[in-house]
Enzyme design. Sequence first.
Site, mmCIF file in Angstrom:
data_model
loop_
_atom_site.group_PDB
_atom_site.id
_atom_site.type_symbol
_atom_site.label_atom_id
_atom_site.label_comp_id
_atom_site.label_asym_id
_atom_site.label_seq_id
_atom_site.Cartn_x
_atom_site.Cartn_y
_atom_site.Cartn_z
ATOM 1 N N GLU A 178 -4.324 4.193 11.649
ATOM 2 C CA GLU A 178 -4.986 2.882 11.351
ATOM 3 C C GLU A 178 -5.854 2.626 12.284
ATOM 4 O OE1 GLU A 178 -1.689 0.195 8.917
ATOM 5 O OE2 GLU A 178 -1.800 0.146 11.063
ATOM 6 N N GLU A 285 1.009 4.383 4.202
ATOM 7 C CA GLU A 285 1.974 3.323 4.460
ATOM 8 C C GLU A 285 2.056 2.321 3.508
ATOM 9 O OE1 GLU A 285 1.678 1.945 8.480
ATOM 10 O OE2 GLU A 285 1.023 3.783 9.362
#
Length: 352
Positions: A178, A285
């Site tokens: 991320e 995710e």
Amino acid sequence: MKKLKFINLILILIITILLLSNCSSTQTPESSSLPAPTYSFAKGADVSWLSQMEATGYRFYDADGTEKNCLQLLKDRGLNTIRLRVFVNPSNDRINGHCSKEETVTMAVRAKNLGMRVMIDFHYSDSWADPGQQNKPAAWASHSFNTLLSDVYNHTFEVLTALKTAGVTPEWVQIGNEIPGGMLWPEGSSTNFGQLAQLLNKGFDATKAIDSKIKVVIHIDQGNNNSRFRWFFDNARNNNVKYDVIGLSYYPYWLNSNYTMTIADLQNNLNDMVTRYNKEVMVVEVGGDFTLVQNTKDMITATINAVRNVPNQKGLGVIYWEPQGEKTWSGYQLNCWQSNGKPSLALDAFIN
């Protein structure tokens, strides 16, 4: 007698012609046209807490109450992929630590032995790396930028070498976790995208040095936010970042809305990433509130459908983040498990 010999001669001639015809129609391996590889959609779970859950005595059960290996429970529900995070020099904190090279190798071998595919997620930190924190490992804290480039290469190569030596070559490797704001702050901040690009490319090079077939993933959050993705991956293109797959997180819970409000935006962004950058895409995710079983199941189904609907089989798969991380053990609201140690019915979304 002569007539009989003539007939036998004719029969031998016919058989010879048939044999020659059959041989000429059989292609050699070199000349044959091999079938294209079968498209296999990845349905997965990040289970990086699992070894510590087991170490602290947590037990997993099937629907009938039979105690069972957690990975087998996931496989029984259609999951075929395991994602594992790697920290550099982690603490022994059961929630925020572990995930060392050695622990990652052990879990990856377990996954492979069950016939599951493996993704490795490099955080390049001693603990969590995400949009709010991209802290350098303590051992790298005083290193110059040039040394950080070597650190990224060496750490990536070392972990992947250990995996390969143990018999596991990951199918995918994430360089950073991320990273809309970059990684290894401040040197690798996305405000200095040129330096971030160099760090990412070191991870890419180390991965491909292990096996050129491993697909390298670059991963950012808010998978429904097309402008965020265009900004980041336009910069990646302009700075010659090397990668194979665009990874997305998709958490409607953190967007404070039902998935029905954003799933179309996710679909549009997936399609745009493929068209704009000619890359494959993957939701690496996803997660939903464990108390809202039907809603979470519907969200998983919708996410899988969105990725499957990406044209030309460029949508590679969907991975649930820590489904087994049951709330009483982890404190994590977006797990997909029941307090009795059994999988949530929401996971049945992966079966079909």
